[in-house]
Design a protein around this motif. Structure first.
Motif, short mmCIF file in Angstrom:
data_model
loop_
_atom_site.label_atom_id
_atom_site.label_comp_id
_atom_site.label_asym_id
_atom_site.label_seq_id
_atom_site.Cartn_x
_atom_site.Cartn_y
_atom_site.Cartn_z
N LEU A 24 60.57 -21.74 -127.45
CA LEU A 24 59.06 -21.31 -127.36
C LEU A 24 58.64 -20.34 -127.20
N VAL A 82 52.99 -21.05 -123.98
CA VAL A 82 52.97 -22.01 -125.07
C VAL A 82 51.32 -21.31 -125.22
N TYR A 87 50.88 -30.82 -126.08
CA TYR A 87 50.90 -30.70 -125.26
C TYR A 87 51.72 -30.95 -123.36
#
Length: 258
Positions: A68, A138, A182
């Motif tokens: 990420l 995120v 997600y």
């Protein structure tokens, strides 16, 4: 220039969670991911302290978290990423936010800042602190991903819901596909992190729970204000609240940082 990835993409361009490694012990000093040997490299700066710092350090040792955040470090990164604790955190029009991600698109600083509420860090469980940090990571990743899809133009609206929708539209994904990507990533990271917490008392107390459902519904809390999230909450809001409150109050509030 770094390329925002919103997780790891497979050959078909669909977001996939990458395999997660074991967490390392938490060092005492402030850390960077990775430690930068050259001062002019862009970097991730961890200004968290106490429990929040230890949660971050354990998360940052996993493959999914590194995936990420990979575009915030190295010689080709454009933005720094700073983690910090803030007392009485405010975040736009959000009420009592646990975390907030902001981006300074003044190119003099080129900094994305993830702020974690100090009260959350002091009073909530390790699992909820971890879930909050991952959601904000995120959010930061989406900022870079949308910027890349904009041809390098920095998005002016950096609220999570706006970036989430911009990314979905630019990828040509339906609401279901975006939410699935997600949720699968978030749920996997939350589950992997939880396994490092020695939280057997909590797990044994709720031994009748479906734990896959538990991690999935915790992940959905991050999408509450999206189109698909609103629909999901209409059908599952009560169970989400049960899981979240139990995790906040009864999951472990201690963590081994040695």
């Amino acid at each position: 220039m770094g390329q925002g990835k919103f997780g790891k993409f497979g050959d078909n361009g669909i977001l996939k969670a990458s395999p997660t490694g074991k967490s390392a012990d938490c060092p005492e000093e402030n850390t960077l991911l990775p430690i930068n040997e050259e001062e002019d490299e862009d970097k991730i700066i961890n200004n968290l302290t106490g429990k929040a710092k230890c949660v971050y350090d354990k998360l940052s040792a996993t493959n999914n978290m590194q995936e990420l955040l990979v575009d915030f470090f190295g010689n080709d990164a454009e933005f720094d990423l700073t983690f910090q604790l803030v007392s009485n955190l405010e975040c736009g029009d959000s009420n009592n936010p646990n975390g907030c991600t902001s981006a300074n698109y003044d190119y003099n600083s080129k900094n994305v800042v993830i702020s974690i509420d100090e009260d959350l860090a002091n009073s909530h469980s390790m699992l909820i602190i971890g879930k909050t940090i991952v959601h904000e990571a995120v959010h930061a990743n989406l900022f870079l991903a949308v910027k890349k899809l904009n041809g390098g133009i920095v998005p002016k609206d950096v609220k999570f819901e706006s970036l989430y929708e911009q990314y979905r539209e630019k990828k040509g994904w339906q609401h279901e596909m975006m939410a699935e990507n997600y949720i699968s990533l978030m749920a996997e990271i939350i589950e992997d992190f939880h396994s490092e917490l020695n939280d057997d008392t909590f797990k044994n107390y709720y031994d009748e729970w479906n734990w896959n459902d538990f991690y999935t519904k915790l992940a959905w809390t991050g999408l509450k204000n999206t189109t698909k999230g609103n629909q999901y909450y209409e059908q599952n809001g009560d169970q989400i609240s049960i899981y979240y409150e139990a995790a906040k109050v009864n999951s472990t509030k201690t963590i081994d940082c040695n």
